[in-house]
Design an enzyme around this catalytic site. Structure first.
Site, short mmCIF file in Angstrom:
data_model
loop_
_atom_site.label_atom_id
_atom_site.label_comp_id
_atom_site.label_asym_id
_atom_site.label_seq_id
_atom_site.Cartn_x
_atom_site.Cartn_y
_atom_site.Cartn_z
N ARG B 260 1.36 83.39 14.55
CA ARG B 260 0.17 83.85 13.83
C ARG B 260 -0.55 84.87 14.70
O ARG B 260 -1.26 84.51 15.63
CB ARG B 260 -0.74 82.65 13.55
CG ARG B 260 -1.85 82.89 12.54
CD ARG B 260 -2.91 81.79 12.60
NE ARG B 260 -3.80 81.98 13.73
CZ ARG B 260 -4.44 81.00 14.38
NH1 ARG B 260 -4.29 79.74 14.01
NH2 ARG B 260 -5.23 81.27 15.40
N HIS B 264 -7.11 82.33 12.81
CA HIS B 264 -6.81 81.39 11.74
C HIS B 264 -7.39 81.89 10.42
O HIS B 264 -6.73 81.86 9.38
CB HIS B 264 -7.38 80.02 12.06
CG HIS B 264 -7.33 79.07 10.90
ND1 HIS B 264 -6.14 78.53 10.45
CD2 HIS B 264 -8.30 78.60 10.07
CE1 HIS B 264 -6.39 77.76 9.40
NE2 HIS B 264 -7.69 77.79 9.15
N TYR B 273 -9.62 79.96 22.40
CA TYR B 273 -8.59 78.96 22.72
C TYR B 273 -7.24 79.53 23.13
O TYR B 273 -6.35 78.76 23.47
CB TYR B 273 -8.40 77.99 21.53
CG TYR B 273 -8.14 78.65 20.19
CD1 TYR B 273 -6.87 79.11 19.87
CD2 TYR B 273 -9.15 78.80 19.26
CE1 TYR B 273 -6.63 79.70 18.64
CE2 TYR B 273 -8.93 79.40 18.03
CZ TYR B 273 -7.67 79.84 17.73
OH TYR B 273 -7.43 80.42 16.52
C1 TPP Z 1 -5.72 67.74 4.98
C2 TPP Z 1 -6.41 68.88 5.68
N1 TPP Z 1 -6.98 68.69 6.88
C3 TPP Z 1 -7.62 69.69 7.50
C4 TPP Z 1 -7.71 70.93 6.93
C5 TPP Z 1 -8.45 72.07 7.65
N2 TPP Z 1 -7.47 73.07 8.10
C6 TPP Z 1 -7.18 74.15 7.35
S1 TPP Z 1 -5.91 75.03 7.98
C7 TPP Z 1 -5.74 74.00 9.29
C8 TPP Z 1 -4.65 74.26 10.30
C9 TPP Z 1 -3.31 74.30 9.64
O1 TPP Z 1 -2.31 74.58 10.57
P1 TPP Z 1 -0.82 74.86 10.09
O2 TPP Z 1 -0.36 73.78 9.19
O3 TPP Z 1 -0.02 75.12 11.32
O4 TPP Z 1 -0.89 76.17 9.20
P2 TPP Z 1 -1.39 77.62 9.63
O5 TPP Z 1 -2.87 77.64 9.49
O6 TPP Z 1 -0.93 77.85 11.02
O7 TPP Z 1 -0.76 78.56 8.65
C10 TPP Z 1 -6.69 72.98 9.24
C11 TPP Z 1 -6.86 71.92 10.25
C12 TPP Z 1 -7.11 71.10 5.67
N3 TPP Z 1 -7.16 72.26 5.03
N4 TPP Z 1 -6.46 70.07 5.07
#
Ligand code: TPP
Ligand code: TPP
Ligand code: MG
Ligand code: MG
Lengths: 345, 356, 356, 345
Positions: B260, B264, B273
């Site tokens: 990425r 975020h 971080y």
């Molecule tokens: C069940 C849930 N918990 C927390 C969140 C908050 N949240 C949104 S994106 C994220 C990180 C997701 O990481 P990843 O699965 O690696 O996907 P990326 O963002 O890297 O595409 C979090 C903690 C959420 N959307 N859904």
């Protein structure tokens, strides 16, 4: 500098009143709780190095180390399950779930385990968990980031539920929640995170027992009952009504379990009219409980049926529709008018 | 032999299993006939430029927030392009612009979700074969499993592909989904974009053991880690998994290793971080540069850019032209027919809306 | 050399890893000094006879229902006996009588749960190092992970062991727990009793890939499938995992292959879903017969039976002597101190109870 | 012979009234739904070969095959997630979750996905899921096997919630739920599974629209409002009260979302007194919603505050304590007495 929030504030402990936002006040409460009790642990998704997506845990890991303040993998059920285990091992867990809508994956642990372990163990298993949950809407967030779960949590025996409405309340209620021996769900009104108010964390405050409400503004014509972000909205409404000579009392319920039935009855006993306001959908929302409690206790004095001004029975909407969904000043004023003008048929 | 098919051969040599070797000819044929690196590259460029535009629109205050996918274009485009939109179905998360591009989803409708018009987006998910925008991490993964069972019962040959991240791999739902898919041997592809981060948490402190693909074996299903920045490899691997699923060979876990490159979301500050140096270093492995280098045809590359610019212009105009959703919509989609209580609430809403 | 220590040697030869060989001497020493097959056998017999008694009590209408563990005695006793009750902690499900026996839990208090006196049982879980009876399949698994982290923070050297079934392995919580344990490398043992069935669902249609232990590798943690009907093997394997965990070597998944010889519970009728012949055949591999054969000392075996009979008698008497729980207890354990609202409800309950 | 329940009953289709238990009536409804619509799929833990732990799906797999009626692995969240996917693929899923207390692991899928997919997709994604959930207490079951989740589900926009009180209601409401285009949570009162009543599944019945309640017994002195197993208990109370000349109306709410506010107002408008009875804990239970709805609509006619007779705010207890926890006849009669004798102060 946000990354030094804790250290900055910490030096102020016991000095004087400063402007604090709710987010800073909660940060400070966490900091002081960690200082005063070395069994307190803070954990959750992104609460460590990042300091939380709302920076509420900012600086804590740097100050208390990675053992006391740590990031977890992305799994809400395990976060709460881990809290149960830590509590059984004699720790005082203060987990965060990142947003209201993501507490559903953890509900099995919250309802079937956290809320019952003390009961199941006949009072032998300690369960002093405080779940911090950024809650409610008002910030144009994506789906699942603006939910109001209070009626669900309030229905669960074994849980306590509280929501602060100001920075000062945030500080004291969180310290009270963490010190409490029972599991507490601490609902942080995220739309109020950045609102600043003067507040002196070191000033001695009379500690109101768990389950007591607070008169945020006294009045005599009707009582507005609210919690979280809706308290400030009700205060706005009271301000407006005052211009027309209508004196509204605003009761900040604070504790949504146990609910201060006596406080409600006392206020509405005086004003004889009540409007309850919340963001959650109407049906089976906590407003129903408040309405029923008031009616049960004040049936003879009530001059009008308790009015509920709430979110509609629809999923929390996106974008500009959120202003149409949330109880607005006009809708609250209309309800006030209804209770004031009500005449028995 | 074009440099691309040569590349396919090189990649193919990496496959050591017997089956893989037997399929080589078949793959070469598919690859050369049905697939087109140039087409993939056009998608990559559209995705990249649109992603950049979305960030710009966010800075300009048009989008309240946006979740960039810069760096993940190859993983998304390569996987989505391997689907057959007449019978397959994809389940996106909140960061799947590249997949939407490759599947031909209405991009104004897709970005309308970030615009805050409608949480699920304004595109038609059923017609687009692209489930509504889903913001629950791990949430749609079991849906793909159910859809795959439905498709198999109907004998359509349809395959479901679900996107999820390295962070999402920690969710219980992902495990439950893989286990169900393994027990029923369903035509479903678990496509993990392992982009190194879940907001601020690096995958070393997220994915115990380090590999999501390695989990597959524990379910008795095929798992494969692939270079997520190589659009051809992603396409081939997904194609292989799709074919296997269609032929009744069951599910596959694909773990596309990528990065990425951006924050975020536009509200995030990665400087808190991760070192900027890491980002800079990883930015050198740019999926677009890689496919551009393989294609090597400057004229085509320029054409791809101008095509993307045109798409971006159209999407931008489309987004700016979108009005707010009418308030009635809050009520009208909750149930197939609104309930009496809801109509009453709508009536009261109308009154108070009109009064203002 | 006793037949038992000979057996240990034989088993040990099966261990092929370098570490295992290095530990052999250590194990033999531990095994011979601290452990005692005879003691394990006494636990097995108590567990078996008490289980039979509980079924009898259910038939007599004393217990409203019961979940027999016949066939799983070795898995439970062997694993629980490997724990150090001064610093370790076990997390049971609803079918852990054998573990309760081996850990010295108050058995009347344990069975009080089946008697319907109190859902969590009447024993003291904190003093017993045995969490309250837990009826949520997969529910306590993450608790063990949290407990293990707490123990490590305190530096007690304590190890958590959590029980779960082949059915429970499908739950998202089990995956989340293993991933957390892997990421933090916590001193926790995931002890799966793979008894072939989750009520009516055979593990072939439950556990994709067939093995819960095989899942461990995907989390970068040690996984081992063991003969769950061999009490010595279970003991040794658990001991090894406990030692590794204590030494900072992280978590272990142990999968004890066994068989649920009885119905799921006394309300269940296995005849509806599995052939009696299967039960009969599996019943021949009886963990008690195996340890009895190894011990071979008839006098001791008879003594173990009479010891068990005594325990059974005492527990039976204890159970029959238990009165109903006073209604006040409904209110008094909900919070550390009852809330005002709850006291008011208790007062009203008292009024209506007294009125009857 | 339980294992032939379906085939036995099926031959009776369109014949005559027979005694049916609720469990048999639901079994028959599932059978007829599968016959009439080949997109209906029945699945869950142990529903296939075993026919369900309560034998409610008995014989269905034998009759309709393993594609239409199948066992799942033991994971409630995936069961509901799979239902979402099947619905998107054009099927009509009728999943079972084995017991009320085990729906918590599936709540994220139920609330965040099932209830919202139609809305999120702007009405394009079909979501005709019927979740069957053996519910409520009264059978001396282990922990988590006697929970009442109706107020929780009723709070969720996008869900419909219904609970039958008799075999006939069980048959018709389940057929209606399965035919409904929206997600329906079907709460089966397990303590009534074995209670038999005459009922002719082929008899033509006027189809009451979704969301309408039913007068189970007419009366004029007060209205008892209940659902599920509490309906028969209220009927017993009405029987007893009749001996003293008190004519109680018993209103079977049936649909807990949408709630029949008009039906409630109509009945209480006549009787001017109301008692609502449920098994769930008091606080934030659905009784609060019923009380608020009635008070909002009948404030002028109400002669006494609506009384709530409910479970206490404690975890559902074990064994003999369950009789003390559940609303008993005496507690209901006391509440009736309260509303009848109430005099405004
Ligand atoms: C069940 C849930 N918990 C927390 C969140 C908050 N949240 C949104 S994106 C994220 C990180 C997701 O990481 P990843 O699965 O690696 O996907 P990326 O963002 O890297 O595409 C979090 C903690 C959420 N959307 N859904
Ligand atoms: C979360 C949850 N879902 C469903 C149930 C109902 N249930 C009780 S035991 C059981 C089967 C468990 O199988 P397994 O984990 O293999 O353990 P075993 O019964 O074989 O000891 C089921 C489905 C439950 N208790 N908890
Ligand atoms: Mg990621
Ligand atoms: Mg099992």
């Amino acid at each position: 500098m946000p990354s030094e929030m804790v250290t900055e504030r910490v030096t102020e402990r016991g000095t004087e009143a400063t402007e604090f936002s709710l987010q800073q006040a909660i940060n400070l409460a966490l900091c002081h709780a960690c200082e005063d009790d070395d069994r307190v642990l803070v954990f959750g998704e992104d609460v460590g190095r990042l300091g939380g997506v709302f920076r509420v845990t900012d600086g804590l890991q740097a100050k208390f180390g990675e053992d006391r303040v740590f990031d977890t993998p992305l799994a809400e059920s395990a976060i709460m399950g881990m809290a149960v285990g830590l509590a059984l091992a004699g720790w005082r867990p203060v987990p965060e779930i990142q947003f209201d809508g993501f507490s559903y994956p953890a509900l099995d642990q919250i309802v079937n385990q956290v809320a019952r372990m003390h009961y199941r163990s006949r009072g032998t298993a300690p369960m002093p968990i405080t779940l911090r949950l950024p809650s409610f809407g008002g910030i144009r967030a994506p789906e699942h980031h603006a939910e109001s779960l209070e009626s669900l949590f309030a229905h669960v025996p074994g849980l306590k539920v509280v929501s602060p409405s100001t920075p000062g309340e945030g500080y004291h209620l969180l310290r009270q929640a963490i010190a409490d021996p029972d599991p507490v769900i601490f609902l942080e009104p995220k739309s109020r995170y950045w609102h600043r108010e003067p507040f002196d964390p070191a000033a001695p405050v009379p500690v109101a027992p768990v389950g007591t409400s607070r008169i945020a503004r006294p009045g005599r014509h009707a009582t507005l009952i609210a919690w979280g972000a809706m308290v400030s909205r009700c205060l706005q409404v009271a301000e407006l009504a005052a211009e027309d000579g209508v004196e509204l009392e605003v009761l900040d319920l604070r504790w949504l379990k146990p609910i201060d039935a006596e406080g409600l009855a006392e206020s509405v006993g005086r004003t004889r009219r009540a409007v309850v306001v919340h963001e959650a959908p109407l049906t089976a929302g906590l407003g129903a409980e408040v309405s029923a409690l008031i009616t049960e206790r004040c049936f003879d004095t009530l001059r009008a049926p308790v009015q509920r001004v709430t979110g509609y029975d629809v999923p929390y909407p996106a974008g500009p529709l959120e202003d149409q969904y949330l109880p607005g000043i006009d809708r609250i004023l209309t309800a006030v008018q209804t209770v004031l003008e009500y005449r028995r048929g | 032999m074009s440099s691309f098919s040569a590349k396919v051969l090189v990649r193919s040599r990496k496959l050591t299993s017997l089956i893989a070797h037997c399929c080589l000819i078949h793959y070469l044929l598919c690859t050369l006939s049905a697939m087109n690196l140039r087409e993939l590259h056009r998608h990559l460029v559209v995705a990249r430029r649109l992603d950049e535009e979305a960030i710009a629109l966010q800075r300009q205050g048009v989008l309240p927030a946006y979740a960039p996918m810069k760096g993940q274009e190859a993983a998304q485009v390569g996987s989505a392009a391997a689907l057959d939109p007449t019978r397959d179905f994809a389940f996106p998360t909140y960061r799947e612009l590249g997949a939407a591009v490759a599947l031909g989803v209405d991009l104004v409708g897709y970005l309308a979700s970030h615009l805050g018009n409608w949480h699920g987006g304004l595109y038609d998910p059923m017609a687009s074969r692209f489930a509504p925008f889903n913001a629950v991490v791990g949430g749609p993964v079991t849906h793909a499993v159910g859809w795959a069972m439905g498709a198999r019962l109907d004998g359509t040959g349809g395959v479901a592909l679900t996107y999820f991240g390295d962070g999402a791999s920690s969710q219980g739902d992902v495990h439950e989904a893989m286990n169900f898919a393994g027990v029923y041997r369903l035509p479903v592809i678990f496509f993990c974009q392992h982009n190194g981060w879940a907001i601020s948490v690096p995958s070393e402190r997220q994915v115990a053991g380090g590999s999501v693909a390695a989990r597959a074996e524990g379910y008795g299903i095929t798992g494969r880690r692939i270079d997520g920045n190589d659009v051809a490899e992603v396409y081939e691997a997904t194609r292989e998994a799709v074919d296997r699923a269609r032929d009744g060979g069951g599910p596959t876990v694909l773990e596309a290793m990528t990065y990425r490159l951006g924050p975020h979301s536009t509200s995030d500050d990665p400087g808190r971080y991760r070192p900027l140096a890491e980002e800079r270093q990883r930015a050198q492995d740019d999926p677009l540069l890689r496919s551009a280098r393989l294609i090597g045809d400057e004229e085509f590359l320029a054409e791809a850019e101008s095509h993307a610019a045109k798409v971006v212009r159209e999407v931008r105009e489309g987004l700016l032209a979108l009005g707010e959703q009418p308030g009635e919509e809050m009520f009208s989609f909750v149930y197939r027919e609104p309930t009496r209580a809801l109509l009453e609430q709508q009536r009261r809403w109308k009154e108070s809306a009109d009064a203002q």
